[in-house]
Scaffold this active site. Sequence first.
Site, PDB file in Angstrom:
ATOM      1  N   LYS B  99       0.880  -1.166   0.000  1.00 36.91           N
ATOM      2  CA  LYS B  99       0.000   0.000   0.000  1.00 36.91           C
ATOM      3  C   LYS B  99       0.917   1.215   0.000  1.00 36.91           C
ATOM      4  CE  LYS B  99      -3.148   2.848   2.581  1.00 36.91           C
ATOM      5  NZ  LYS B  99      -3.821   3.131   3.847  1.00 36.91           N
ATOM      6  N   GLY B 160      -8.147   9.411   9.103  1.00 39.44           N
ATOM      7  CA  GLY B 160      -8.515   9.514  10.521  1.00 39.44           C
ATOM      8  C   GLY B 160      -9.510  10.616  10.839  1.00 39.44           C
ATOM      9  N   ALA B 186      -9.508   5.846   3.567  1.00 38.79           N
ATOM     10  CA  ALA B 186      -9.355   7.037   4.422  1.00 38.79           C
ATOM     11  C   ALA B 186     -10.621   7.875   4.502  1.00 38.79           C
ATOM     12  CB  ALA B 186      -8.212   7.926   3.955  1.00 38.79           C
ATOM     13  N   GLY B 187     -10.895   8.332   5.707  1.00 36.79           N
ATOM     14  CA  GLY B 187     -11.985   9.273   5.937  1.00 36.79           C
ATOM     15  C   GLY B 187     -13.287   8.653   6.392  1.00 36.79           C
ATOM     16  N   ALA B 208      -9.629   1.906   8.865  1.00 32.00           N
ATOM     17  CA  ALA B 208      -8.753   1.682  10.019  1.00 32.00           C
ATOM     18  C   ALA B 208      -9.345   2.381  11.243  1.00 32.00           C
ATOM     19  CB  ALA B 208      -7.329   2.170   9.735  1.00 32.00           C
ATOM     20  N   SER B 209      -9.119   3.689  11.340  1.00 34.65           N
ATOM     21  CA  SER B 209      -9.512   4.432  12.549  1.00 34.65           C
ATOM     22  C   SER B 209     -10.978   4.251  12.902  1.00 34.65           C
ATOM     23  CB  SER B 209      -9.233   5.928  12.365  1.00 34.65           C
ATOM     24  OG  SER B 209      -7.896   6.136  12.031  1.00 34.65           O
TER      25      SER B 209
END
Lengths: 66, 258
Positions: B99, B160, B186-187, B208-209
């Site tokens: 990645k 994040g 992301a986001g 992820a987050s």
Amino acid sequence: MELMLNGIRQSMLDGATVADAVASLTTRTRGVAVAVNSEVVPQAGWATTALADGDRIEVLTAAQGG
Amino acid sequence: MDDLTLAGVTLGSRLILGTGGATSLHALEQAIRASGTELVTVALRRVDPVGGRAAGGLLEILERCGVGVLPNTAGCHTAVEAAKVAHLGQEAFDTTWVKLEVIGDERTLLPDAVELVPAAERLVADGFTVLPYTSDDPVLARRLADVGCAAVMPAGSPIGSGLGISNPHHVRLIRQAVEVPVILDAGIGTASDAALAMELGCDAVLVASAVTRAADPARMAAAMRHAVIGGRLACEAGRIPRRFHALASTPDDGRPAL
């Protein structure tokens, strides 16, 4: 000789190899990668790659990350 | 739900989980299992036995969960640095997948397009399967596909931030601009963001987050799993057109005269 191991100044005996540097941090070899002076040293070459005074060694492993 | 084929590899889940941000390895393992993912990202950092980063602990959990490992180049700011980290990832994890992240701005963590494309090109030439984290720019996505990336991973909004998909139109345009899989990366803040990504035509979602920093990561992981499945099915099912006024679903025909 004096060198930088993961950003920390270390003294190692003359003739020390990459394998010695790794062993000073972990007994594992799987999941570990090494760069000396920003160049990748494949695991097969750890035992035969001698370190020199002033070398910068990065011993890396998996960490949590997105 | 149909499988995802990524660089010739079939994945049963269209959810990719980032491991960053988990409060403990135990919480991470529970989230991985609840997510149903088959592919998770990891970073490469210094072995630090004193500071608690012993070599091997994270990898053991991933092996136990039976998921594939996708190393990232998080924190890299130049093509040269990212290429080196990719090669170190190959050494550590015995994979040619990466990645690719080349960050151009500390506050937004948005990608640096000028460094990203040559980094991708170089790693493709080195034999890597390159999955680049990119912005929501359709032209940049096309450039990345043109240099041989196996997928493109546009940010919905900054890493994040949990702001969701700030430009859904561009995500649609990216889906049209490239042949390779589009992975919204992301986001994402909550399950509806992941569902929207899939409804827009994305082939997968990387989270992820939103999972690891949720109050209950395993429960949010399960929510994401269902959201991705629901969004994919909705995309394939074909939504009804939006109308300005109502359209009765109950027929007038046969209505009694009372």
